[in-house]
Motif scaffolding. Structure first.
Motif, mmCIF file in Angstrom:
data_model
loop_
_atom_site.group_PDB
_atom_site.id
_atom_site.type_symbol
_atom_site.label_atom_id
_atom_site.label_comp_id
_atom_site.label_asym_id
_atom_site.label_seq_id
_atom_site.Cartn_x
_atom_site.Cartn_y
_atom_site.Cartn_z
ATOM 1 N N LYS A 1 -17.556 -6.587 1.882
ATOM 2 C CA LYS A 1 -17.666 -5.457 0.969
ATOM 3 C C LYS A 1 -19.041 -5.451 0.322
ATOM 4 O O LYS A 1 -19.593 -6.506 0.001
ATOM 5 N N PHE A 2 -19.577 -4.245 0.142
ATOM 6 C CA PHE A 2 -20.897 -4.075 -0.456
ATOM 7 C C PHE A 2 -20.848 -2.965 -1.493
ATOM 8 O O PHE A 2 -20.114 -1.990 -1.331
ATOM 9 N N CYS A 3 -21.679 -3.090 -2.505
ATOM 10 C CA CYS A 3 -21.829 -2.047 -3.512
ATOM 11 C C CYS A 3 -22.971 -1.130 -3.090
ATOM 12 O O CYS A 3 -24.037 -1.603 -2.703
ATOM 13 N N VAL A 4 -22.703 0.172 -3.166
ATOM 14 C CA VAL A 4 -23.683 1.166 -2.737
ATOM 15 C C VAL A 4 -23.844 2.207 -3.838
ATOM 16 O O VAL A 4 -22.857 2.621 -4.457
ATOM 17 N N ASP A 5 -25.077 2.628 -4.050
ATOM 18 C CA ASP A 5 -25.348 3.728 -4.971
ATOM 19 C C ASP A 5 -24.857 5.011 -4.305
ATOM 20 O O ASP A 5 -25.285 5.330 -3.196
ATOM 21 N N PRO A 6 -23.961 5.764 -4.947
ATOM 22 C CA PRO A 6 -23.430 6.971 -4.312
ATOM 23 C C PRO A 6 -24.472 8.054 -4.063
ATOM 24 O O PRO A 6 -24.238 8.962 -3.270
ATOM 25 N N ALA A 7 -25.622 7.957 -4.688
ATOM 26 C CA ALA A 7 -26.683 8.948 -4.497
ATOM 27 C C ALA A 7 -27.581 8.624 -3.301
ATOM 28 O O ALA A 7 -28.441 9.430 -2.944
ATOM 29 N N GLU A 8 -27.384 7.469 -2.664
ATOM 30 C CA GLU A 8 -28.197 7.098 -1.496
ATOM 31 C C GLU A 8 -28.066 8.175 -0.425
ATOM 32 O O GLU A 8 -26.963 8.632 -0.119
ATOM 33 N N GLY A 9 -29.185 8.550 0.176
ATOM 34 C CA GLY A 9 -29.204 9.605 1.186
ATOM 35 C C GLY A 9 -28.306 9.327 2.373
ATOM 36 O O GLY A 9 -27.557 10.191 2.827
ATOM 37 N N TRP A 10 -28.367 8.096 2.897
ATOM 38 C CA TRP A 10 -27.555 7.769 4.068
ATOM 39 C C TRP A 10 -26.075 7.859 3.757
ATOM 40 O O TRP A 10 -25.275 8.273 4.609
ATOM 41 N N PHE A 11 -25.686 7.483 2.528
ATOM 42 C CA PHE A 11 -24.268 7.550 2.174
ATOM 43 C C PHE A 11 -23.815 9.003 2.006
ATOM 44 O O PHE A 11 -22.709 9.361 2.408
ATOM 45 N N GLN A 12 -24.681 9.833 1.448
ATOM 46 C CA GLN A 12 -24.356 11.259 1.322
ATOM 47 C C GLN A 12 -24.175 11.889 2.706
ATOM 48 O O GLN A 12 -23.259 12.696 2.909
ATOM 49 N N GLN A 13 -25.016 11.507 3.663
ATOM 50 C CA GLN A 13 -24.870 12.009 5.037
ATOM 51 C C GLN A 13 -23.559 11.533 5.654
ATOM 52 O O GLN A 13 -22.883 12.279 6.369
ATOM 53 N N TYR A 14 -23.195 10.281 5.375
ATOM 54 C CA TYR A 14 -21.923 9.741 5.861
ATOM 55 C C TYR A 14 -20.752 10.564 5.323
ATOM 56 O O TYR A 14 -19.843 10.922 6.072
ATOM 57 N N LEU A 15 -20.801 10.881 4.024
ATOM 58 C CA LEU A 15 -19.731 11.687 3.415
ATOM 59 C C LEU A 15 -19.654 13.076 4.040
ATOM 60 O O LEU A 15 -18.552 13.587 4.299
ATOM 61 N N GLN A 16 -20.814 13.683 4.287
ATOM 62 C CA GLN A 16 -20.827 14.999 4.921
ATOM 63 C C GLN A 16 -20.205 14.938 6.311
ATOM 64 O O GLN A 16 -19.448 15.823 6.704
ATOM 65 N N GLY A 17 -20.524 13.901 7.046
ATOM 66 C CA GLY A 17 -19.939 13.717 8.372
ATOM 67 C C GLY A 17 -18.433 13.537 8.307
ATOM 68 O O GLY A 17 -17.693 14.058 9.144
ATOM 69 N N LYS A 18 -17.954 12.803 7.299
ATOM 70 C CA LYS A 18 -16.512 12.607 7.125
ATOM 71 C C LYS A 18 -15.824 13.933 6.801
ATOM 72 O O LYS A 18 -14.765 14.226 7.325
ATOM 73 N N LYS A 19 -16.472 14.750 5.955
ATOM 74 C CA LYS A 19 -15.893 16.056 5.594
ATOM 75 C C LYS A 19 -15.787 16.959 6.815
ATOM 76 O O LYS A 19 -14.792 17.624 7.032
#
Length: 96
Positions: free
Chosen positions: A72-90
């Motif tokens: 498990k890792f802590c990630v800043d929700p504003a990170e660009g790569w994570f936002q792209q991941y969320l968009q892909g999931k949606k």
């Protein structure tokens, strides 16, 4: 003797209540991310099993990302790569 028994029962109940409250406090405390716990590099999104937001009582807003191997890792929700991941999931959720 009755007073002694009543006192013992009261102490036992207090100990049980305190222990159960302590566990819930520790579990919410341990699910928070602090400044030195954040991962700075991008995680390959194909390795992500799940993610969850930290509770609102934490001092920093974060996402806990769990990898398929269990780490498990802590990630800043504003990170660009994570936002792209969320968009892909949606997108994948709306197409199914």
């Amino acid at each position: 003797m009755k007073i002694f028994s009543l006192a013992m029962v009261t102490l036992l109940l207090a100990a049980v209540c305190t222990e159960s409250w302590g566990k819930s406090f520790r579990s919410s405390y341990s699910s928070c991310c602090y400044k030195n716990m954040f991962i700075r590099r991008e995680i390959n999104t194909s390795l992500i099993r799940s993610y969850q937001e930290t509770p609102p009582n934490c001092s920093r807003r974060a996402i806990i990302v769990e990898l398929k191997k269990g780490k498990k890792f802590c990630v800043d929700p504003a990170e660009g790569w994570f936002q792209q991941y969320l968009q892909g999931k949606k997108l994948s959720n709306t197409s199914t």
